[in-house]
Scaffold this motif. Structure first.
Motif: not given
Length: 190
Positions: A63-65, A144-148, A152-154
């Protein structure tokens, strides 16, 4: 490879190797292409994003956190956190309990020629000239997915597919302004 995915150490070592090779070849700008932990984690994230967008498959299982400065694969972060932002000068290792030894996993581009290695190559040649602030802006910009996924932290792989499909297949998308490209550079087909 496991379940048609790469071991995360393979992905890390691919980019570490590229950085080491480029540093040795470029004596004039020694250190320019070295891979530090932020650059490495950015490349790993972008590789997963492009793989999901292009192949609809994960490149690796981890998983990417979402951490404050960007995406993180904890296993890789913890292995290299002591580099303190300096250039990484060793390969990622995994401990094999059966053999009671550390193992270095790598990708052989001659044997592992498929869409996944093309993606890794594309990430390297598309982003190798990017500065850390440029990579951070690309990855953590609003929407971006990181921002959204910060709450959730993942990072949800489906958000990566949705966002990067539009980017990767856009004819106007240029990841980073390319400088000093010569014939030896690999430029992905549009």
């Amino acid at each position: 490879m496991r379940n048609n995915t790469f071991n995360i150490n393979c992905i890390a070592n691919y980019f570490i190797c590229k950085g080491m090779t480029q540093r040795l070849q470029d004596k004039e700008h020694k250190g320019k292409y070295g891979i530090n932990i932020q650059r490495l984690l950015s490349y790993i994230y972008l590789s997963q994003a492009w793989s999901l967008a292009i192949c609809k498959k994960k490149l690796f299982l981890e998983e990417i956190h979402t951490w404050g400065w960007g995406p993180v694969v904890p296993q890789i972060y913890h292995e290299f956190k002591n580099t303190c932002g300096d250039v990484i000068d060793r390969y990622s290792q995994e401990y094999n309990m059966i053999k009671d030894e550390s193992v270095i996993y790598t990708i052989d581009e001659r044997k592992d020629q498929d869409a996944r290695t093309d993606i890794l190559r594309s990430i390297w040649y598309s982003y190798k000239n990017a500065t850390i602030p440029q990579l951070r802006q690309i990855i953590t910009a609003p929407g971006t997915p990181w921002d959204l996924c910060r709450v959730k932290r993942i990072i949800d792989p489906s958000s990566m597919i949705e966002y990067y499909e539009k980017k990767v297949f856009s004819t106007t998308y240029t990841p980073v302004k390319r400088r000093n490209i010569d014939d030896s550079d690999y430029i992905p087909n549009k």
